[in-house]
Design an enzyme around this catalytic site. Structure first.
Site, PDB file in Angstrom:
ATOM      1  CG  ASP A   1      -1.922  -1.083   1.265  1.00 52.89           C
ATOM      2  OD1 ASP A   1      -2.883  -1.003   0.493  1.00 52.89           O
ATOM      3  OD2 ASP A   1      -1.765  -2.030   2.058  1.00 52.89           O
TER       4      ASP A   1
ATOM      5  CG  ASP B   1      -9.511  -3.518   1.987  1.00 51.99           C
ATOM      6  OD1 ASP B   1      -8.319  -3.740   2.254  1.00 51.99           O
ATOM      7  OD2 ASP B   1     -10.069  -2.428   2.231  1.00 51.99           O
TER       8      ASP B   1
ATOM      9  CG  HIS C   1      -9.178  -1.029   8.927  1.00 51.04           C
ATOM     10  ND1 HIS C   1      -9.388   0.069   8.122  1.00 51.04           N
ATOM     11  CD2 HIS C   1      -8.095  -1.659   8.408  1.00 51.04           C
ATOM     12  CE1 HIS C   1      -8.451   0.112   7.180  1.00 51.04           C
ATOM     13  NE2 HIS C   1      -7.660  -0.932   7.333  1.00 51.04           N
TER      14      HIS C   1
END
Length: 597
Positions: free
Chosen positions: A134, A319, A246
């Protein structure tokens, strides 16, 4: 360190890097190259067992700076979380098709070490891996100095230049490629229309779908012309939520029409630019799928909209499967199965790889997933590897690192681009600072995203000193207490101006607000710099001037210093609106706002 593939790999995988490069750049003759790559990929798949096919669809974290000899603490972490000692054992046991690098996993100490780790990973596998990270820049960066760091998405949005965005991606992509990183999970394609968004914010280019789409397309072109796979994220759009996926499962309340107007344009632009991969979001979008499944597990969204409506046939990567947003409804053995059934190809970073891998294997054995379905995703992943030249030569060299990573030209380009992003929100005549001022530089000092550089106040103070000012630096943190505030007020007494760095000031940021109020009360001119979200100014009264940098890495702090000192003129414009703190429906500073001097 090996700089060439094993002869056996070259014999098995065949073809030429030139053909793959031509395909990636879209030059004449690529139809033949694509056909050749497809035949080669089919031959590879035909020799794979079901277990190998399953493994190839996983992208996994691994601890350590070395593929075979990580530090003892990293060996222990690997054994506890994955059941292996190192990356080589991970590949041998699970046949994973990709590995993701993190700074916190100790994968990214320095460019030569990263290159060695990448080569060690590639040596451990018969089929080259996609090595990803990332590296969005700005608030999210895994590879730090001495590699070149650029401003993040919202800063580039403030700069408003597709040329700068494309060039930043091209330089960043070339440096990643030199270190053996071949897939970057960037650019962020989310349109950030919610100032309270806790997870996207400055990672987004802004709030205008058209402007975001143009910058996304530019970055896709920059990364992929540099030879690495770009990844637009997070489909179908994570920009309008006050929840962090998250930790929870966010709900996007846009209607289908609003989604097509607000969220879809950047993804359409990425697809038109030839994006190699698109990352899913762990969000609920009832207007697109009312089943209660997050987008990552939604066939109506991933297949019905992304594949069929938008016409995308590239790699879809989930993800992280360790995020709570995708784990709330199903067990960790079912999540990867449902993601594949929805239309995903790469399964990113499951919390327990053994559980996820066995879950997919059980689904294949029961007939819930067919081997043909595995082959469909495997073909996309291997074709991506072919386009990026990995099937020909996945290795890198120290010489290549030294020629490309963190060169003076690249660093100068980062400084130039960052100067275009600094936004002057308010100015009562305090800026630019007159020459040879006595300054107090105070405020928040968040850790550098990459683990290199900072602290921001020290970097800012040193840069101002280098421009002829005298700067005393005092770090107050993001929640200063009264004793810290009193020290700052005392230090301000003999100064010509105070520069205060604020970080995500909200209604709960009583310490930061109290600090600014106390400094304003001294009568010394206070210049406020929002070093993350640009909304801070709405809660701060009486400052003599206000800037937004959208990031706190060294390159942003140096650019802010040059603007403060008048060495460069501020040219950035807000890519998002700043609402009033007590009435979010009222706009204090609109999109496009930015003062000059």
């Amino acid at each position: 360190m090996h700089s060439r593939p094993h002869p056996s790999r070259r014999t098995v995988l065949g073809a030429t890097a030139a053909a793959s490069t031509a395909l990636a750049l879209g030059v004449p003759g690529t139809a033949n190259a694509a056909a050749a790559d497809r035949r080669r990929v089919r031959a590879i798949i035909d020799r794979m067992s079901v277990e190998e096919k399953i493994g190839q669809l996983f992208v996994m974290r691994v601890y350590g700076h070395s593929a075979t000899a990580p530090d003892p603490a990293d060996v222990a972490a690997n054994q506890a979380e994955i059941g292996v000692a190192n990356a080589a054992e991970l590949i041998a046991k699970y046949h994973v098709g990709g590995i993701i690098y993190f700074a916190w996993a100790h994968n990214t100490r320095d460019p030569h070490q990263i290159a060695d780790l990448s080569n060690g990973i590639q040596r451990a596998s018969r089929i080259p891996l996609l090595i990803s990270t990332d590296q969005e820049h700005g608030a999210v960066a895994r590879v730090g100095s001495p590699a070149t760091l650029f401003p993040g998405g919202m800063a580039l949005g403030a700069g408003g230049s597709t040329r700068d965005a494309r060039r930043a991606a091209a330089v960043a992509g070339a440096e990643l490629a030199a270190m053996g990183i071949t897939q970057n999970y960037a650019p962020v394609a989310d349109v950030n229309v919610n100032p309270a968004n806790p997870v996207i914010g400055v990672r987004s280019f802004g709030a205008d779908p058209g402007a975001v789409a143009a910058l996304v397309a530019a970055q896709v072109e920059g990364y992929q012309r540099a030879g690495i796979a770009a990844t637009a994220k997070h489909f179908p759009g994570h920009g309008d939520t006050g929840t962090d996926s998250h930790f929870e499962l966010p709900v996007i309340t846009h209607s289908a029409q609003e989604w097509r107007r607000l969220d879809a344009p950047p993804f359409r632009a990425a697809i038109a630019a030839g994006i190699d991969s698109i990352m899913t979001a762990h969000i609920l979008v009832p207007a697109l799928d009312d089943s209660g499944d997050p987008a990552t597990l939604s066939r109506p969204i991933l297949t019905g909209i992304l594949r069929e409506e938008l016409g995308y046939d590239g790699v879809v990567v989930t993800d992280s499967l360790g995020m709570e947003g995708v784990r709330q409804k199903y067990g960790d053995d079912r999540v990867p199965v449902l993601a594949l059934k929805a239309g995903a190809d790469q399964l990113l970073n499951p919390p327990v790889l053994e559980t996820a891998w066995q879950g997919v294997l059980a689904a294949v054995k029961s007939g819930e997933l067919t081997e043909e379905r595995l082959d469909e995703s495997l073909t996309r992943v291997l074709m991506l590897k072919a386009r990026r030249g990995l099937l020909d030569d996945p290795y890198v060299t120290h010489r290549g690192v030294d020629r490309v990573v963190g060169t003076p030209g690249h660093l100068a380009e980062a400084d130039r681009i960052t100067e275009h992003t600094v936004t002057l929100l308010a100015n009562g005549g305090a800026l630019p600072l007159p020459a040879h001022r006595r300054l107090l530089v105070v405020g928040a000092d968040p850790a550098a995203p990459s683990g290199t550089g900072g602290p921001p106040t020290a970097v800012l103070g040193a840069a101002l000193a280098g421009l002829g000012h005298t700067a005393q630096v005092l770090s107050t943190g993001t929640a200063p207490g009264q004793a810290t505030i009193d020290r700052a007020v005392a230090a301000a007494g003999d100064k010509d101006a105070v520069v205060v760095a604020t970080y995500n000031v909200t209604g709960a940021s009583t310490g930061q607000v109290a600090l600014v109020n106390a400094l304003v009360a001294t009568g010394v001119p206070v210049v406020q710099i929002a070093i993350r979200n640009p909304y801070d100014i709405a809660r701060l009264d009486g400052v003599a001037a206000a800037l937004a940098t959208y990031g706190w890495t060294d390159v942003s702090m140096r650019a802010a210093a040059r603007v403060l000192a008048g060495a460069v003129r501020p040219t950035g414009k807000l890519p998002v609106a700043v609402p009033a703190a007590d009435d979010p429906a009222q706009t204090l500073y609109p999109v496009g706002w930015g003062l000059r001097y």
